[in-house]
Design a protein around this motif. Structure first.
Motif, PDB file in Angstrom:
ATOM      1  N   SER A   1      35.962  26.839  35.529  1.00 24.55           N
ATOM      2  CA  SER A   1      36.848  25.791  36.056  1.00 24.55           C
ATOM      3  C   SER A   1      37.543  25.083  34.909  1.00 24.55           C
ATOM      4  O   SER A   1      36.899  24.674  33.944  1.00 24.55           O
TER       5      SER A   1
ATOM      6  N   ARG B   1      23.283  27.705  35.681  1.00 28.15           N
ATOM      7  CA  ARG B   1      23.018  28.318  36.976  1.00 28.15           C
ATOM      8  C   ARG B   1      21.526  28.526  37.199  1.00 28.15           C
ATOM      9  O   ARG B   1      20.759  28.657  36.258  1.00 28.15           O
TER      10      ARG B   1
ATOM     11  N   ARG C   1      40.363  21.959  33.987  1.00 32.37           N
ATOM     12  CA  ARG C   1      41.004  20.774  34.592  1.00 32.37           C
ATOM     13  C   ARG C   1      42.156  20.219  33.770  1.00 32.37           C
ATOM     14  O   ARG C   1      42.862  19.337  34.225  1.00 32.37           O
TER      15      ARG C   1
ATOM     16  N   PHE D   1      33.576  14.781  38.506  1.00 35.74           N
ATOM     17  CA  PHE D   1      34.925  15.274  38.744  1.00 35.74           C
ATOM     18  C   PHE D   1      35.899  14.645  37.767  1.00 35.74           C
ATOM     19  O   PHE D   1      35.807  13.478  37.462  1.00 35.74           O
TER      20      PHE D   1
ATOM     21  N   ARG E   1      36.106  33.853  34.518  1.00 34.61           N
ATOM     22  CA  ARG E   1      36.524  32.632  35.205  1.00 34.61           C
ATOM     23  C   ARG E   1      35.657  31.443  34.838  1.00 34.61           C
ATOM     24  O   ARG E   1      34.453  31.553  34.682  1.00 34.61           O
TER      25      ARG E   1
HETATM   26  C1  FMN Z   1      34.559  24.653  47.017  1.00 37.04           C
HETATM   27  C2  FMN Z   1      34.583  24.001  45.670  1.00 37.04           C
HETATM   28  C3  FMN Z   1      35.034  22.703  45.517  1.00 37.04           C
HETATM   29  C4  FMN Z   1      35.102  22.107  44.253  1.00 37.04           C
HETATM   30  N1  FMN Z   1      35.605  20.846  44.146  1.00 37.04           N
HETATM   31  C5  FMN Z   1      35.790  20.301  42.900  1.00 37.04           C
HETATM   32  C6  FMN Z   1      36.413  19.031  42.769  1.00 37.04           C
HETATM   33  O1  FMN Z   1      36.773  18.383  43.764  1.00 37.04           O
HETATM   34  N2  FMN Z   1      36.631  18.548  41.512  1.00 37.04           N
HETATM   35  C7  FMN Z   1      36.242  19.240  40.396  1.00 37.04           C
HETATM   36  O2  FMN Z   1      36.461  18.762  39.298  1.00 37.04           O
HETATM   37  N3  FMN Z   1      35.611  20.448  40.491  1.00 37.04           N
HETATM   38  C8  FMN Z   1      35.396  20.993  41.711  1.00 37.04           C
HETATM   39  N4  FMN Z   1      34.811  22.241  41.834  1.00 37.04           N
HETATM   40  C9  FMN Z   1      34.427  23.000  40.637  1.00 37.04           C
HETATM   41  C10 FMN Z   1      32.905  23.037  40.427  1.00 37.04           C
HETATM   42  O3  FMN Z   1      32.461  21.787  39.922  1.00 37.04           O
HETATM   43  C11 FMN Z   1      32.569  24.195  39.479  1.00 37.04           C
HETATM   44  O4  FMN Z   1      32.940  25.402  40.101  1.00 37.04           O
HETATM   45  C12 FMN Z   1      31.092  24.261  39.133  1.00 37.04           C
HETATM   46  O5  FMN Z   1      30.682  23.108  38.426  1.00 37.04           O
HETATM   47  C13 FMN Z   1      30.779  25.501  38.287  1.00 37.04           C
HETATM   48  O6  FMN Z   1      31.518  25.511  37.100  1.00 37.04           O
HETATM   49  P1  FMN Z   1      32.496  26.713  36.770  1.00 37.04           P
HETATM   50  O7  FMN Z   1      33.472  26.851  37.914  1.00 37.04           O
HETATM   51  O8  FMN Z   1      33.180  26.327  35.483  1.00 37.04           O
HETATM   52  O9  FMN Z   1      31.683  27.981  36.616  1.00 37.04           O
HETATM   53  C14 FMN Z   1      34.687  22.839  43.098  1.00 37.04           C
HETATM   54  C15 FMN Z   1      34.199  24.140  43.260  1.00 37.04           C
HETATM   55  C16 FMN Z   1      34.150  24.719  44.519  1.00 37.04           C
HETATM   56  C17 FMN Z   1      33.690  26.135  44.647  1.00 37.04           C
END
Ligand code: FMN
Length: 259
Positions: free
Chosen positions: A17, A160, A19, A68, A15
């Motif tokens: 994130s 991390r 976009r 973001f 996993r």
């Molecule tokens: C509860 C929660 C809210 C988040 N909100 C946003 C958001 O509003 N916009 C965004 O681009 N990423 C958001 N994220 C993603 C985080 O930025 C991301 O999980 C973190 O930087 C770690 O990167 P990875 O998920 O790629 O491992 C959110 C993550 C979590 C868990």
């Protein structure tokens, strides 16, 4: 629903994130499996997930800022809904949402938790809430626009904290399951990557706490800690150690006791 421990544990390491989406709609079988996990994964009463097809174009507008990025071209999104009268609502919604996200990852779908930075009005028009319920987070769900960012082919480097910054007491290497569990939490997602979770290790238990009572980014640290709880439990269970959760008084969040 029984947690598919091995496939969700493996998904933790796949996993990341995402976009930017390709717009490609998942096929009927994949869609049905996502719908099923949304309907069937109800580990705690008071939190639920709803799949929304044909997202209104406005949902992810405004999700911009230094950290973001705008989410683009997602074919679906999922809303994570909490009953604000339920005990530990933020924590249980984080735990539930991460289960759905790991199932999506196991199916080869990209996701991204979005907590504060989406438009609430179009979501409210697409999701029907019962009295007392609120949408605490959403995730786009689909296939990454770039082939190289797809689930399973990412060469993502995790930013991390090391475990020695996260563990407040106890020895990570005392038992194998403890290290596996904590390594699984270390790479969990959190709002703005703040990694608010801290751990106390006891003989047959790990306590999850938040590092501060302060809130930020419009997302509760309790929600992040709920995500961490699922990762911790999957790490323990993959080593054959099953346990129970007991909720604690904040900023402690919950203790996982091995049975
Ligand atoms: C509860 C929660 C809210 C988040 N909100 C946003 C958001 O509003 N916009 C965004 O681009 N990423 C958001 N994220 C993603 C985080 O930025 C991301 O999980 C973190 O930087 C770690 O990167 P990875 O998920 O790629 O491992 C959110 C993550 C979590 C868990």
């Amino acid at each position: 629903m029984e947690i598919p421990v091995k496939s969700w544990y493996d998904a933790i390491f796949l996993r990341h994130s995402q976009r930017r989406y390709s717009g490609e709609v998942p096929d009927d079988e994949v869609t049905a499996r996502i719908e099923k996990v949304c309907n069937d994964f109800r580990p705690f009463s008071g939190a639920r997930a709803v799949l929304v097809r044909n997202p209104s174009k406005d949902v992810f507008k405004g999700a911009v800022g230094e950290l973001f990025y705008k989410v683009k071209e997602t074919p679906y999104y999922i809303a994570f809904i909490g009953d604000m009268d339920a005990p530990n609502v933020q924590t249980i919604t984080g735990y539930l949402g991460e289960g759905v996200i790991l199932e999506a990852t196991a199916l080869g779908l990209n996701t991204c938790w979005v907590g504060g930075f989406y438009r609430r009005e179009p979501v409210m028009e697409q999701v029907s809430l019962k009295d007392g319920e609120r949408v605490l987070g959403i995730t786009p769900i689909g296939y990454s626009k770039k082939e190289t960012d797809r689930v399973g082919v990412s060469s993502k480097q995790y930013r991390r904290k090391n475990l020695d910054k996260l563990v407040l007491s106890g020895d990570v290497d005392d038992k194998k399951w403890v290290r596996t569990a904590l390594e699984a939490v270390r790479i969990a997602p959190s709002a703005a990557n703040r990694q608010p979770w801290r751990f106390k290790i006891d003989r047959d238990a790990i306590t999850v706490s938040a590092n501060s009572k302060r809130e930020g980014f419009n997302v509760s640290r309790k929600l992040d800690c709920g995500i961490a709880m699922l990762h911790l439990e999957l790490g323990a269970r993959v080593e054959g150690m099953s346990g129970d959760w007991k909720f604690l008084v904040y900023p402690d969040v919950a203790i996982h006791k091995i049975k």
